[in-house]
Motif scaffolding. Structure first.
Motif, mmCIF file in Angstrom:
data_model
loop_
_atom_site.group_PDB
_atom_site.id
_atom_site.type_symbol
_atom_site.label_atom_id
_atom_site.label_comp_id
_atom_site.label_asym_id
_atom_site.label_seq_id
_atom_site.Cartn_x
_atom_site.Cartn_y
_atom_site.Cartn_z
ATOM 1 N N ALA A 13 3.761 -8.889 -18.241
ATOM 2 C CA ALA A 13 4.687 -8.740 -19.365
ATOM 3 C C ALA A 13 3.931 -8.381 -20.638
ATOM 4 N N ALA A 14 2.746 -8.939 -20.785
ATOM 5 C CA ALA A 14 1.956 -8.651 -21.977
ATOM 6 C C ALA A 14 1.375 -7.238 -21.955
ATOM 7 N N LEU A 15 1.078 -6.720 -20.756
ATOM 8 C CA LEU A 15 0.390 -5.434 -20.664
ATOM 9 C C LEU A 15 1.255 -4.266 -20.195
ATOM 10 N N LEU A 16 2.295 -4.545 -19.452
ATOM 11 C CA LEU A 16 3.035 -3.484 -18.774
ATOM 12 C C LEU A 16 3.664 -2.476 -19.731
ATOM 13 N N SER A 17 4.310 -2.967 -20.752
ATOM 14 C CA SER A 17 4.978 -2.027 -21.657
ATOM 15 C C SER A 17 3.969 -1.080 -22.310
ATOM 16 N N LYS A 18 2.763 -1.536 -22.475
ATOM 17 C CA LYS A 18 1.726 -0.727 -23.104
ATOM 18 C C LYS A 18 1.189 0.359 -22.151
ATOM 19 N N TYR A 19 1.133 0.048 -20.844
ATOM 20 C CA TYR A 19 0.499 0.957 -19.886
ATOM 21 C C TYR A 19 1.444 1.512 -18.825
ATOM 22 N N MET A 20 2.732 1.303 -18.935
ATOM 23 C CA MET A 20 3.679 1.692 -17.895
ATOM 24 C C MET A 20 3.681 3.189 -17.616
ATOM 25 N N ASP A 21 3.382 4.010 -18.574
ATOM 26 C CA ASP A 21 3.384 5.454 -18.379
ATOM 27 C C ASP A 21 2.088 5.970 -17.749
ATOM 28 N N ASN A 22 1.142 5.101 -17.517
ATOM 29 C CA ASN A 22 -0.141 5.487 -16.931
ATOM 30 C C ASN A 22 0.066 5.947 -15.487
ATOM 31 N N GLN A 23 -0.369 7.174 -15.175
ATOM 32 C CA GLN A 23 -0.173 7.750 -13.841
ATOM 33 C C GLN A 23 -0.897 6.938 -12.761
ATOM 34 N N TYR A 24 -2.078 6.426 -13.059
ATOM 35 C CA TYR A 24 -2.826 5.638 -12.073
ATOM 36 C C TYR A 24 -2.085 4.354 -11.714
ATOM 37 N N LEU A 25 -1.472 3.748 -12.690
ATOM 38 C CA LEU A 25 -0.670 2.550 -12.447
ATOM 39 C C LEU A 25 0.539 2.887 -11.573
ATOM 40 N N GLN A 26 1.174 4.013 -11.833
ATOM 41 C CA GLN A 26 2.308 4.449 -11.022
ATOM 42 C C GLN A 26 1.877 4.682 -9.573
ATOM 43 N N TRP A 27 0.717 5.305 -9.375
ATOM 44 C CA TRP A 27 0.207 5.538 -8.027
ATOM 45 C C TRP A 27 -0.102 4.213 -7.328
ATOM 46 N N ALA A 28 -0.666 3.267 -8.063
ATOM 47 C CA ALA A 28 -0.976 1.946 -7.480
ATOM 48 C C ALA A 28 0.304 1.261 -7.018
ATOM 49 N N PHE A 29 1.343 1.285 -7.857
ATOM 50 C CA PHE A 29 2.615 0.668 -7.464
ATOM 51 C C PHE A 29 3.212 1.363 -6.243
ATOM 52 N N GLY A 30 3.076 2.690 -6.172
ATOM 53 C CA GLY A 30 3.563 3.422 -5.001
ATOM 54 C C GLY A 30 2.845 2.981 -3.732
ATOM 55 N N GLY A 31 1.537 2.809 -3.812
ATOM 56 C CA GLY A 31 0.767 2.336 -2.655
ATOM 57 C C GLY A 31 1.139 0.918 -2.251
ATOM 58 N N ILE A 32 1.350 0.066 -3.221
ATOM 59 C CA ILE A 32 1.753 -1.319 -2.931
ATOM 60 C C ILE A 32 3.096 -1.332 -2.224
ATOM 61 N N ARG A 33 4.050 -0.524 -2.688
ATOM 62 C CA ARG A 33 5.365 -0.465 -2.044
ATOM 63 C C ARG A 33 5.252 -0.058 -0.575
ATOM 64 N N ILE A 34 4.424 0.931 -0.291
ATOM 65 C CA ILE A 34 4.253 1.394 1.087
ATOM 66 C C ILE A 34 3.649 0.297 1.955
ATOM 67 N N SER A 35 2.651 -0.408 1.452
ATOM 68 C CA SER A 35 2.033 -1.478 2.249
ATOM 69 C C SER A 35 3.002 -2.619 2.483
ATOM 70 N N VAL A 36 3.853 -2.914 1.519
ATOM 71 C CA VAL A 36 4.857 -3.969 1.691
ATOM 72 C C VAL A 36 5.855 -3.582 2.782
ATOM 73 N N ILE A 37 6.256 -2.332 2.801
ATOM 74 C CA ILE A 37 7.173 -1.868 3.850
ATOM 75 C C ILE A 37 6.527 -2.033 5.222
ATOM 76 N N ALA A 38 5.252 -1.664 5.346
ATOM 77 C CA ALA A 38 4.547 -1.819 6.621
ATOM 78 C C ALA A 38 4.475 -3.289 7.036
ATOM 79 N N LEU A 39 4.200 -4.184 6.096
ATOM 80 C CA LEU A 39 4.153 -5.627 6.396
ATOM 81 C C LEU A 39 5.506 -6.134 6.877
ATOM 82 N N ILE A 40 6.563 -5.703 6.220
ATOM 83 C CA ILE A 40 7.903 -6.150 6.590
ATOM 84 C C ILE A 40 8.275 -5.630 7.975
ATOM 85 N N ILE A 41 7.991 -4.373 8.266
ATOM 86 C CA ILE A 41 8.298 -3.811 9.588
ATOM 87 C C ILE A 41 7.528 -4.557 10.669
#
Length: 179
Positions: free
Chosen positions: A96-124
């Protein structure tokens, strides 16, 4: 007897490394609590998740609470519950303290995309494992098929479907032998 600190530390570790909610925590919980520590059986874990799904609150917190209570009563419940929620609280405050400041960062967006994919694999993976161990009879397959149809085709509430599935437990299995 399991120490309260060990209970807290194990659930804290699970809370840190679990992204995606309670279902993503299931493989980690199975590995730690069932296989390594042998605190509970796999059947108990599935029961705790089933009950956790039917009760108010977060499934991971409910499962941690059930396990803590089984091992050390009320103090175990408190220790396990605090253990599993502490990382989330710490991480949420930091994000909450950092996200609003860095949310537009492309590397952060890519990291979240990778996390989402790994979570889907874990759930399956967890769903497949639960399928293999959870459905043991013809009635189980029938309940699964009916529940899936009600969920996907009629968009019924999961609570209603869980109640119907629980009620089906009172119907004798079609292949059971009379004794």
């Amino acid at each position: 007897m399991v120490s309260l600190w060990k209970l807290y530390a194990l659930f804290f570790k699970m809370g840190i490394f679990t992204f995606g909610g309670g279902y993503a925590m299931l493989p980690i919980l199975k590995n730690e609590a069932v296989e390594k520590q042998k605190w509970i059986t796999e059947e108990e874990l599935l029961n705790y998740y089933s009950i956790g799904q039917c009760t108010p609150g977060i499934i991971a917190v409910n499962a941690a609470s059930f396990i803590g209570y089984k091992l050390r009563g009320v103090f175990g419940l408190i220790s396990a519950t605090l253990g599993v929620i502490s990382p989330s609280l710490i991480i949420i405050v930091l994000i909450a303290a950092l996200l609003s400041k860095y949310m537009d960062n492309q590397y952060l967006q890519w990291a979240f995309g990778g996390i989402r994919i790994s979570v889907i694999a874990l759930i399956i993976s967890t769903v497949i494992d639960m399928w293999k161990k959870g459905i043991k009879s013809l009635r189980g397959y029938i309940v699964f098929i009916i529940a899936a149809i009600l969920l996907w085709c009629f968009d019924l509430s999961a609570i209603f479907i869980v109640i119907l599935a629980a009620t089906s437990g009172f119907i004798p299995d079609l292949r059971s032998k009379k004794q």
